[in-house]
Motif scaffolding. Structure first.
Motif, PDB file in Angstrom:
ATOM      1  N   ILE A  51       6.402  46.823   5.039  1.00  0.00           N
ATOM      2  CA  ILE A  51       5.582  46.114   6.023  1.00  0.00           C
ATOM      3  C   ILE A  51       5.570  44.629   5.665  1.00  0.00           C
ATOM      4  O   ILE A  51       5.522  44.262   4.489  1.00  0.00           O
ATOM      5  CB  ILE A  51       4.150  46.700   6.084  1.00  0.00           C
ATOM      6  N   TRP A 107       0.158  50.114  10.092  1.00  0.00           N
ATOM      7  CA  TRP A 107       0.995  50.982  10.905  1.00  0.00           C
ATOM      8  C   TRP A 107       0.572  52.427  10.640  1.00  0.00           C
ATOM      9  O   TRP A 107       0.388  52.820   9.477  1.00  0.00           O
ATOM     10  CB  TRP A 107       2.471  50.819  10.572  1.00  0.00           C
ATOM     11  N   LEU A 144       7.571  46.484  10.613  1.00  0.00           N
ATOM     12  CA  LEU A 144       7.748  47.641   9.755  1.00  0.00           C
ATOM     13  C   LEU A 144       9.246  47.921   9.677  1.00  0.00           C
ATOM     14  O   LEU A 144       9.840  48.401  10.649  1.00  0.00           O
ATOM     15  CB  LEU A 144       7.013  48.873  10.274  1.00  0.00           C
TER      16      LEU A 144
END
Length: 123
Positions: free
Chosen positions: A69, A35, A80
């Motif tokens: 995560i 992410w 997330l």
């Protein structure tokens, strides 16, 4: 692999959100995932990454202890979980994938990117 991020929204400081990134097209379990986020006027930055089976993760210092995560390879999805959100977490969040068992925080190593989902945290 095609990636579709979702779950963004407008929240207040201290609230929580969970972002999801659904993958399709190839063998998701062979990919490490990450992410990243990009705030207005700033460069894209690393947030979190996870290896192919979820056994190893890494986080940016700015989110350690607040974000988690995770992945569900049976659902081809990476998540997330964002807790204790702060106004400085406001950004477009992108999920990314790379065809490797090992995770990495370098954005240039990722081959596949989702379209981004906006997270806005008000004070």
């Amino acid at each position: 692999v095609q990636l579709q991020a979702s779950g963004g929204g407008l929240v207040q400081a201290g609230d929580s959100l969970r972002l999801s990134c659904a993958a399709s097209g190839r063998t998701f379990s062979g990919y490490s995932m990450g992410w990243f986020r990009q705030a207005p006027g700033k460069e894209r930055e690393f947030v979190a990454t996870i290896n192919y089976n979820g056994g190893s993760t890494d986080y940016a210092d700015s989110v350690k202890g607040r974000f988690t995560i995770s992945r569900d390879n049976a659902k081809n999805t990476v998540y997330l979980q964002m807790n204790s959100l702060k106004p400085e977490d406001t950004a477009v969040y992108y999920c990314a994938g790379r065809q490797s068992s090992y995770h990495i925080s370098y954005a240039g190593a990722y081959n596949y990117w989702g379209q981004g989902t906006l997270v806005t945290v008000s004070s």
